[in-house]
Design a protein around this motif. Structure first.
Motif, PDB file in Angstrom:
ATOM      1  N   GLU A 499       0.836  -1.188   0.000  1.00 18.31           N
ATOM      2  CA  GLU A 499       0.000   0.000   0.000  1.00 18.31           C
ATOM      3  C   GLU A 499       0.875   1.244   0.000  1.00 18.31           C
ATOM      4  OE1 GLU A 499      -3.537   2.018   2.682  1.00 18.31           O
ATOM      5  OE2 GLU A 499      -2.632   0.114   3.234  1.00 18.31           O
ATOM      6  N   GLY A 500       0.570   2.178  -0.887  1.00 21.34           N
ATOM      7  CA  GLY A 500       1.349   3.392  -0.986  1.00 21.34           C
ATOM      8  C   GLY A 500       2.561   3.253  -1.876  1.00 21.34           C
ATOM      9  N   ASN A 501       2.810   2.095  -2.433  1.00 18.17           N
ATOM     10  CA  ASN A 501       3.972   1.885  -3.285  1.00 18.17           C
ATOM     11  C   ASN A 501       3.511   1.895  -4.732  1.00 18.17           C
ATOM     12  OD1 ASN A 501       6.389   1.261  -4.366  1.00 18.17           O
ATOM     13  ND2 ASN A 501       6.707  -0.648  -3.252  1.00 18.17           N
ATOM     14  N   GLY A 502       4.095   2.770  -5.518  1.00 18.85           N
ATOM     15  CA  GLY A 502       3.649   2.906  -6.889  1.00 18.85           C
ATOM     16  C   GLY A 502       4.361   1.994  -7.856  1.00 18.85           C
ATOM     17  N   ASP A 503       5.152   1.062  -7.409  1.00 19.63           N
ATOM     18  CA  ASP A 503       5.873   0.177  -8.310  1.00 19.63           C
ATOM     19  C   ASP A 503       4.964  -0.935  -8.804  1.00 19.63           C
ATOM     20  OD1 ASP A 503       8.485   1.450  -8.022  1.00 19.63           O
ATOM     21  OD2 ASP A 503       8.326   0.760  -5.955  1.00 19.63           O
ATOM     22  N   GLU A 504       5.435  -1.593  -9.842  1.00 22.94           N
ATOM     23  CA  GLU A 504       4.625  -2.636 -10.462  1.00 22.94           C
ATOM     24  C   GLU A 504       4.589  -3.903  -9.620  1.00 22.94           C
ATOM     25  OE1 GLU A 504       5.543  -1.222 -15.066  1.00 22.94           O
ATOM     26  OE2 GLU A 504       6.182  -3.189 -14.350  1.00 22.94           O
ATOM     27  N   SER A 505       5.601  -4.177  -8.834  1.00 24.12           N
ATOM     28  CA  SER A 505       5.625  -5.374  -7.997  1.00 24.12           C
ATOM     29  C   SER A 505       6.391  -5.065  -6.738  1.00 24.12           C
ATOM     30  CB  SER A 505       6.278  -6.541  -8.750  1.00 24.12           C
ATOM     31  OG  SER A 505       7.618  -6.220  -9.065  1.00 24.12           O
ATOM     32  N   GLU A 506       6.233  -5.919  -5.749  1.00 27.53           N
ATOM     33  CA  GLU A 506       6.938  -5.694  -4.506  1.00 27.53           C
ATOM     34  C   GLU A 506       8.398  -6.073  -4.654  1.00 27.53           C
ATOM     35  OE1 GLU A 506       5.841  -9.978  -2.463  1.00 27.53           O
ATOM     36  OE2 GLU A 506       5.138  -8.096  -1.599  1.00 27.53           O
ATOM     37  N   LEU A 507       9.185  -5.734  -3.663  1.00 28.08           N
ATOM     38  CA  LEU A 507      10.614  -6.018  -3.710  1.00 28.08           C
ATOM     39  C   LEU A 507      10.860  -7.519  -3.636  1.00 28.08           C
ATOM     40  CD1 LEU A 507      11.990  -3.233  -1.336  1.00 28.08           C
ATOM     41  CD2 LEU A 507      11.877  -3.229  -3.817  1.00 28.08           C
ATOM     42  N   PRO A 508      11.917  -7.993  -4.299  1.00 28.18           N
ATOM     43  CA  PRO A 508      12.193  -9.439  -4.282  1.00 28.18           C
ATOM     44  C   PRO A 508      12.661  -9.911  -2.918  1.00 28.18           C
ATOM     45  CG  PRO A 508      13.939  -8.251  -5.413  1.00 28.18           C
ATOM     46  CD  PRO A 508      12.854  -7.254  -5.152  1.00 28.18           C
ATOM     47  N   ASP A 509      12.601 -11.226  -2.742  1.00 34.97           N
ATOM     48  CA  ASP A 509      13.033 -11.841  -1.491  1.00 34.97           C
ATOM     49  C   ASP A 509      14.557 -11.782  -1.403  1.00 34.97           C
ATOM     50  OD1 ASP A 509      13.157 -13.193   0.857  1.00 34.97           O
ATOM     51  OD2 ASP A 509      12.824 -15.177  -0.018  1.00 34.97           O
ATOM     52  N   GLY A 510      15.068 -11.350  -0.239  1.00 32.19           N
ATOM     53  CA  GLY A 510      16.510 -11.218  -0.072  1.00 32.19           C
ATOM     54  C   GLY A 510      17.140 -12.293   0.771  1.00 32.19           C
ATOM     55  N   ARG A 511      16.383 -13.320   1.153  1.00 30.14           N
ATOM     56  CA  ARG A 511      16.948 -14.376   1.990  1.00 30.14           C
ATOM     57  C   ARG A 511      18.053 -15.133   1.252  1.00 30.14           C
ATOM     58  NH1 ARG A 511      11.750 -17.628   3.858  1.00 30.14           N
ATOM     59  NH2 ARG A 511      11.316 -17.281   1.633  1.00 30.14           N
TER      60      ARG A 511
END
Length: 663
Positions: A499-511
């Motif tokens: 919510e509130g993020n204008g990008d097309e997808s969320e950030l990738p997993d960094g594990r």
């Protein structure tokens, strides 16, 4: 310097620093003195003309309050004149009836006060006799009595021998004569003529203002805002709606307070409970002071009526319950008592209008100040009124944070951040507030107004802010892990948006990934690298953050973990592309198997085409794009081996001759 050179310099500054923002009044800006002189002139007119202007102000506010009722009657099919007259007659009949009832109850309470004198004296004596002989009440009473005796006996002391006696003062003699009926009637009616005349003037003005409301609006627009009809119309509508909403909702809130108060006082046995409920309805229009007065009067009556203390406790409990209910339930539910004014502005306005127009000005202080705040919002010359009285923040979030960073106050900066993070993510806060605040600091550094000590203070405060937000970062990291587990258990790809993020997808997993973040050229860059590192940690990555001073030579390059997946170098100066290219090339030569990229932060969060940096695997301009590129699974680009430059050795003549013979 020629005019063309000046234009070029101005254009270069505009491209380097972005659009200029005026932080203070420059010598070439228009003076504030005309507006200040106008304010002083208006205050003088209001003070010396209060006999005329006070009824007009009351009439204007009543017009704002009664206009919605008149409009509703007209929509029901009633003619304009009939709707106005019915509205005004009903309103003033209610006010007159209200005043008569209050006056009758006040007279009754005044008649009964002598009967309560015994209870009051008995309670005061009980307070004096309570405790030991060294009690505070007894000691204070004895001091007051001794001072009174000294003052009363000062004139009765004997005159010293040899001094002349003072002459006796003449005794004032007043001759009483029987008054005539006409004079008696005149003395009774005379004090009432002023209020009656003011009331009649108010009624007439309200009627004509309601009848010619549209005509008066057009005339006002023609006088003050004919050149900008849009802004003037917005100002009139906002002022009218805010004042009318305040008066109506405040009346509803006060009635919801006064009616239960009267019922509660009647239940516990307080005389004249209707009087105290009606006074509470009126007095609560006075900000802060009115509710206190409405509470003290019934408490004093309970103190006088009851020989014991139980009635006082019951009345105090009633007021406590009503205040908690009104402040925490009724007002938030109606949400209409908000006026757009700051609490301090309401107090100052109450003091000012009380000094200007007395008790009536105290009641009218909030609506009149609302009109002044609206005037400051739409008239540039009076913009300071909106700044002084308004409740909206006058600084942007990034400017507020930068001010706290400059002041070295991480606690208040953390409080602001926590308020922001109640509705948004840490990624949004750093991208929309914190990084732009560091960009403001970078602009000041380039202008030469930010010293090295101040930069270190900004860096230290920013690092403290990041560490204070570590708990929130851990909570977001746990949320990310839980969402990732749920997604993997369901066997579906993760595509929800933050919510509130204008990008097309969320950030990738960094594990399972390790990232090395470092500042490019200064302490401000180091602070931005620390913020990016915390966002990467939220995504589950192992992050090592370093300062720009840690990488001046090859020996310091050992700070980079061998298993790193990406190296990110952060720059707040957009013109640092050349230096970024050098650092990226240096890292690529030492760690060819690691992806190396640079972040050139920009002020706005819109994606723009980043500059090319030669051997860089990625170049980002925003926090989101930098985190996404740092956690990407793309392989590093191939590095061209550095070409060795061979120097030709000097040869002797024998060698040259042998070469020639071979040819």
């Amino acid at each position: 310097m020629s005019s063309s050179d000046a234009k070029i310099t101005e254009a270069e500054l505009e491209s380097d620093l972005g659009p200029r923002r005026v932080y203070s009044t420059s010598p070439s800006s228009p003076s504030r003195m005309p507006a200040f002189a106008s304010v002083l002139a208006v205050i003088a007119i209001l003070y010396f003309g209060k006999d005329v202007l006070l009824p007009l102000a009351i009439a204007v506010l009543l017009t704002f309050a009664l206009a919605p009722i008149s409009s509703r009657l007209r929509k029901l099919g009633m003619p304009r004149i009939a709707a106005v007259i019915v509205t005004v007659v009903i309103a003033f009949l209610v006010l007159v009836l209200f005043g008569l009832v209050v006056a009758g109850h006040v007279a009754e309470v005044a008649q009964n006060l002598p009967a309560y004198q015994g209870n009051i004296i008995a309670k005061i004596r009980s307070l004096q006799e309570s405790g030991t002989d060294s009690g505070i009440v007894r000691r204070l009473t004895s001091v007051v009595e001794s001072v009174g005796r000294e003052l009363s006996n000062a004139d009765e002391r004997p005159v010293a021998p040899g001094t002349a006696s003072r002459p006796r003062e003449p005794v004032l003699v007043e001759i009483f004569a029987p008054s005539r009926p006409i004079e008696t009637l005149t003395s009774l009616i005379g004090p009432l003529l002023g209020p009656i005349a003011s009331l009649g003037l108010i009624i007439v003005v309200v009627i004509f203002m309601l009848l010619e409301r549209e005509e008066l609006r057009d005339r006002f627009i023609r006088l003050v805002g004919y050149g900008d009809l849009h802004r003037t119309t917005e100002a009139i509508q906002e002022a009218g709606s805010r004042v009318a909403r305040y008066l109506l909702m405040q009346l509803v809130v006060n009635c919801a307070y006064g009616v239960p108060l009267a019922l509660g006082l009647w239940a516990v046995g307080i005389p004249n409970p209707a009087l105290w409920g009606m006074l509470a309805i009126v007095l609560r229009f006075v900000p802060y002071i009115g509710p206190v007065i409405a509470t003290v009067l019934p408490l004093f009556l309970a103190f006088a009526v009851d020989p014991g203390w139980s009635l006082v406790l019951w009345v105090g409990a009633i007021f406590l319950v009503l205040e908690l209910t009104s402040n925490n339930v009724i007002e938030p539910w109606l949400y209409g008592s908000r006026t757009g004014l700051s609490p301090l502005a309401i107090i100052v306005a109450a003091i000012f209008w009380a000094w200007l127009w007395g008790p009536v000005g105290l009641v009218l202080s909030t609506p009149l100040t609302v009109c002044l705040a609206v005037l400051g919002r739409y008239v540039p010359q009076f913009e300071f009124l909106e700044v002084v009285f308004g409740s909206d923040p006058v600084l942007d979030p990034k400017e507020r944070l930068y001010q706290r960073l400059l002041a070295g106050d991480p606690d208040e900066a953390t409080d602001y951040a926590e308020e922001f993070l109640e509705e948004d993510y840490l990624e949004d806060y750093y991208g929309k507030v914190a990084i732009p605040a560091l960009l403001l600091a970078e602009k000041d550094r380039r202008r030469g107004v930010l010293t090295a000590e101040q930069m270190e203070q900004v860096f230290g405060t920013a690092i403290t802010l990041v560490s204070n937000l570590a708990e929130i970062a851990e909570e977001e990291e746990q949320e990310e892990e839980e969402e990732q587990k749920e997604t993997e258990a369901a066997g579906r790809p993760s595509t929800p948006l933050k919510e509130g993020n204008g990008d097309e997808s969320e950030l990738p997993d960094g594990r399972g990934k390790t990232v090395f973040c470092v500042g490019g050229r200064g302490p401000l860059d180091d602070a931005s690298a620390a913020m990016l590192a915390q966002i990467l940690q939220v995504q589950g990555a192992e992050v090592v953050a370093a300062r720009h001073s840690d990488i001046p030579n090859r020996r310091a390059m050992s700070l980079v973990p061998k298993q790193s997946n990406a190296i990110v170098v952060c720059f707040l100066n957009e013109d640092s592309a050349r230096h970024a290219t050098i650092l990226v090339r240096r890292f690529k030569r030492i760690y060819p198997a690691i992806r190396v990229g640079a972040v050139l932060w920009v002020e706005n969060q819109e994606e723009r085409q980043p500059p090319a940096l030669g051997e860089a695997d990625f170049v980002a301009t925003t926090l989101t794009s930098a985190a996404r590129d740092a956690l990407a699974d793309a392989p590093p680009s191939l590095v061209t081996p550095a070409r060795k430059i061979r120097t030709r050795r000097s040869s002797n003549k024998t060698g040259i001759a042998a070469a020639r013979s071979g040819i």
